[in-house]
Design a protein around this motif. Structure first.
Motif, mmCIF file in Angstrom:
data_model
loop_
_atom_site.group_PDB
_atom_site.id
_atom_site.type_symbol
_atom_site.label_atom_id
_atom_site.label_comp_id
_atom_site.label_asym_id
_atom_site.label_seq_id
_atom_site.Cartn_x
_atom_site.Cartn_y
_atom_site.Cartn_z
ATOM 1 N N LEU A 21 32.654 -7.683 -10.953
ATOM 2 C CA LEU A 21 33.141 -7.303 -9.630
ATOM 3 C C LEU A 21 32.084 -7.525 -8.549
ATOM 4 C CD1 LEU A 21 34.944 -3.939 -10.440
ATOM 5 C CD2 LEU A 21 36.017 -6.113 -9.892
ATOM 6 N N ASN A 22 32.513 -8.086 -7.440
ATOM 7 C CA ASN A 22 31.689 -8.112 -6.234
ATOM 8 C C ASN A 22 32.088 -6.872 -5.448
ATOM 9 O OD1 ASN A 22 30.105 -8.756 -4.061
ATOM 10 N ND2 ASN A 22 31.535 -10.286 -3.238
ATOM 11 N N ARG A 23 31.465 -5.768 -5.735
ATOM 12 C CA ARG A 23 31.955 -4.469 -5.299
ATOM 13 C C ARG A 23 31.951 -4.301 -3.787
ATOM 14 N NH1 ARG A 23 28.697 -0.737 -9.698
ATOM 15 N NH2 ARG A 23 29.576 -1.726 -11.557
ATOM 16 N N LEU A 24 33.036 -3.696 -3.305
ATOM 17 C CA LEU A 24 33.144 -3.392 -1.878
ATOM 18 C C LEU A 24 32.356 -2.136 -1.526
ATOM 19 C CD1 LEU A 24 36.960 -4.079 -1.320
ATOM 20 C CD2 LEU A 24 35.049 -5.448 -0.496
ATOM 21 N N PHE A 25 32.186 -1.249 -2.495
ATOM 22 C CA PHE A 25 31.449 -0.001 -2.295
ATOM 23 C C PHE A 25 30.428 0.149 -3.412
ATOM 24 C CE2 PHE A 25 35.574 0.574 -0.365
ATOM 25 C CZ PHE A 25 35.332 1.261 0.809
ATOM 26 N N ASN A 26 29.159 0.322 -3.065
ATOM 27 C CA ASN A 26 28.171 0.615 -4.103
ATOM 28 C C ASN A 26 28.029 2.119 -4.268
ATOM 29 O OD1 ASN A 26 26.432 1.582 -2.023
ATOM 30 N ND2 ASN A 26 25.605 -0.484 -1.706
ATOM 31 N N LEU A 95 40.875 -3.756 7.308
ATOM 32 C CA LEU A 95 39.453 -4.037 7.115
ATOM 33 C C LEU A 95 39.226 -4.795 5.812
ATOM 34 C CD1 LEU A 95 37.613 -0.752 8.231
ATOM 35 C CD2 LEU A 95 37.643 -2.966 9.393
ATOM 36 N N GLY A 96 39.933 -4.382 4.765
ATOM 37 C CA GLY A 96 39.804 -5.068 3.480
ATOM 38 C C GLY A 96 40.262 -6.509 3.555
ATOM 39 N N ALA A 316 42.372 1.875 -0.099
ATOM 40 C CA ALA A 316 43.023 1.104 0.976
ATOM 41 C C ALA A 316 42.243 -0.164 1.277
ATOM 42 C CB ALA A 316 43.159 1.957 2.237
ATOM 43 N N ARG A 317 40.906 -0.061 1.310
ATOM 44 C CA ARG A 317 40.083 -1.251 1.580
ATOM 45 C C ARG A 317 40.260 -2.292 0.474
ATOM 46 N NH1 ARG A 317 34.946 -1.698 4.229
ATOM 47 N NH2 ARG A 317 35.431 0.282 5.249
ATOM 48 N N CYS A 318 40.297 -1.832 -0.775
ATOM 49 C CA CYS A 318 40.459 -2.760 -1.904
ATOM 50 C C CYS A 318 41.841 -3.410 -1.898
ATOM 51 C CB CYS A 318 40.247 -2.014 -3.225
ATOM 52 S SG CYS A 318 38.585 -1.354 -3.454
ATOM 53 N N GLN A 326 39.490 -4.453 -8.413
ATOM 54 C CA GLN A 326 38.669 -3.416 -7.779
ATOM 55 C C GLN A 326 39.483 -2.158 -7.502
ATOM 56 O OE1 GLN A 326 35.247 -3.938 -5.535
ATOM 57 N NE2 GLN A 326 35.689 -6.065 -4.967
ATOM 58 N N VAL A 327 40.755 -2.310 -7.195
ATOM 59 C CA VAL A 327 41.614 -1.140 -7.026
ATOM 60 C C VAL A 327 41.592 -0.304 -8.309
ATOM 61 C CG1 VAL A 327 43.989 -0.346 -6.731
ATOM 62 C CG2 VAL A 327 43.131 -2.217 -5.321
ATOM 63 N N CYS A 328 41.823 -0.968 -9.444
ATOM 64 C CA CYS A 328 41.841 -0.259 -10.727
ATOM 65 C C CYS A 328 40.464 0.314 -11.068
ATOM 66 C CB CYS A 328 42.308 -1.197 -11.835
ATOM 67 S SG CYS A 328 44.029 -1.719 -11.673
ATOM 68 N N TYR A 329 39.429 -0.457 -10.765
ATOM 69 C CA TYR A 329 38.069 -0.001 -11.066
ATOM 70 C C TYR A 329 37.716 1.270 -10.308
ATOM 71 C CZ TYR A 329 33.008 0.276 -10.755
ATOM 72 O OH TYR A 329 31.715 0.742 -10.756
#
Length: 464
Positions: A21-26, A95-96, A316-318, A326-329
């Motif tokens: 994953l290229n994560r949107l949130f660390n 934003l996503g 929502a961002r994912c 990423q939603v599932c993650y």
């Protein structure tokens, strides 16, 4: 693969599974979002208790009058929080999807639409004031009526400030900046306490003093919120213009999320009022035990509630980015963290119960009943709560808000209310039966939400 490994992958997020994953949130982003929300909720609960103590100095009639009006205002806050949730989901998805311009436009539409609605709601509250005090609350004493009326006349002026604060708080959570709401909440609560001290204890204004302090605190917070939203150096901001042109499509998207969420929260509040009357039928010990347990229960789930609020912004961002992995993650991650913190937090509270109960001057019967109620809630919070509250937040953020509302409302009426009367009266469980019925409600919703998530039906819901 996802379904076959459900028990492990649903609750735990291993690095091995998610390195792609290229994560949107660390991790730091999530901590900066969740921890301030926890502090904010703790402050609100603590100051609410202090506020009640300060108002009580004006007499029991003052406390009763204020508590009646606060019940109505809780519903009003739910309405604007629902608008905020709708705006947060729409702006977050934009934003996503890297549609920053539309996300900023959503901010404008949310603040203006919510503000205009607040003026209408304020006018309605003043218009139905007589009906509300004379009929909805049943037969109350003349002194309670007098205090409730005085409090309502002043505190209703704060309705526009509530709309601004709730909408702004939702937007800042969408940006991942929950520190703003934490600081504003601290400021608002500090002004409220100081105002109460001056106007209730010093000036002797009683309920009018309490209402005035609340109005001042809310408008200061709302004013600061607008000032912060006007800053142009952030991803979302409020356009510096007094000209507002409604965008029907955007408002419809906001309401598509907000209305079901508001209906769900409003009906839940109605259910609480109905159950309060059932509790009262079991006598003073039951009323006291239930009141204490409600306070403890509210504190126990604060970390989970903060994670549930954070899930709206994160998921929502994912979804807007179109990245289902990423939603599932993040759904699994947030649920896993929620389980961890609730086990620790609720377990600590249960171990501290002997000390906590010693703070109250309770009879042996009331203390015994309180322990039983808290035990039921503690077990439910540690085992079921995350699937009942965090998971549906993910569904709402994905746009599947109608299903979450229908499932919650059906469960409330069938299990929370129906089973409560069944356990309490027919099975002889008394007031404890109401808390056992709560577990049935949570359990049913957890099963239904899990099945909905695994079915993938939420993927077909589109907001943008």
């Amino acid at each position: 693969m996802y379904r076959k490994s459900f028990p492990i992958r649903f609750l735990f997020c291993t690095e091995e599974v998610n390195t792609y994953l290229n994560r949107l949130f660390n991790r730091r982003d999530l901590i900066r979002l969740i921890v301030p929300l926890i502090v904010d909720l703790l402050l609100t609960l603590l100051v609410g208790m202090i506020d009640s103590v300060m108002v009580s100095s004006a007499g029991e009639s003052a406390v009763s009058g204020v508590s009646l009006i606060d019940t109505v205002f809780q519903l009003i806050i739910y309405i604007f929080a629902a608008f905020g949730t709708g705006g947060a989901v729409v702006a977050g998805q934009y934003l996503g999807a890297d549609e920053t311009k539309n996300a900023r436009k959503t901010t404008d539409q949310l603040l203006w639409f919510s503000g205009l609605c607040s003026l209408v709601i304020m006018a309605v509250v003043y218009g139905i004031r007589g009906v509300l005090l004379g009929h909805v609350f049943g037969s109350i004493t003349e002194e309670v009526y007098w205090n409730a009326n005085r409090y309502l006349l002043v505190v209703a002026l704060s309705i526009p400030a509530i709309s601004v604060y709730e909408s702004g708080a939702a937007i800042f959570r969408t940006m991942g900046n929950a520190k703003v709401t934490m600081y504003l909440s601290a400021l608002m609560n500090l002004i409220n306490i100081c105002g109460n001290a001056v106007l209730i204890y010093g000036a002797g204004w009683g309920t009018v003093g309490a209402a005035t302090a609340t109005v001042i605190a809310r408008y200061v917070a709302a004013g600061w919120m607008i000032t912060l939203l006007l800053r142009q150096n952030q991803s979302l901001f409020l356009t510096r213009s007094l000209h507002f042109t409604p965008d029907r499509a955007l408002i419809r998207r906001i309401l598509q999320i907000g209305i079901p969420n508001g209906v769900e929260n409003g009906l839940f509040q109605v259910g609480k009022i109905i159950l309060a009357s059932l509790i009262a039928s079991f006598g003073t010990s039951a009323i006291a035990a239930n009141a204490i347990c409600l306070t403890i229960a509210g504190i126990q789930v604060i970390p989970g509630s903060a994670i549930s609020m954070a899930a709206i912004a994160v998921i929502a961002r994912c979804v807007g980015a179109g990245d289902e992995k990423q939603v599932c993650y993040y759904n699994r991650l947030l649920i896993s963290v929620s389980y961890l913190v609730l086990v620790i937090f609720c377990g600590a509270f249960w171990l501290a119960m002997p000390k906590i109960l010693s703070w109250y001057n309770l009879t042996a019967e009331t203390a015994r009943l309180t322990r039983q109620m808290v035990l039921v809630h503690t077990l439910g919070a540690m085992i079921i709560w995350p699937l009942t509250f965090v998971l549906p937040s993910s569904l709402r953020a994905a746009g599947d808000v109608g299903f979450a509302m229908i499932a919650s409302v059906i469960s409330m009426f069938v299990f929370r209310l129906g089973a409560a009367y069944l356990f309490a009266q027919y099975f002889g469980a008394g007031a404890l039966g109401i808390w056992l019925a709560m577990l049935c409600d949570w359990g049913f919703r957890a099963i239904v939400f899990c099945l909905r998530w695994l079915s993938g039906a939420w993927k077909k819901k589109h907001i943008l």
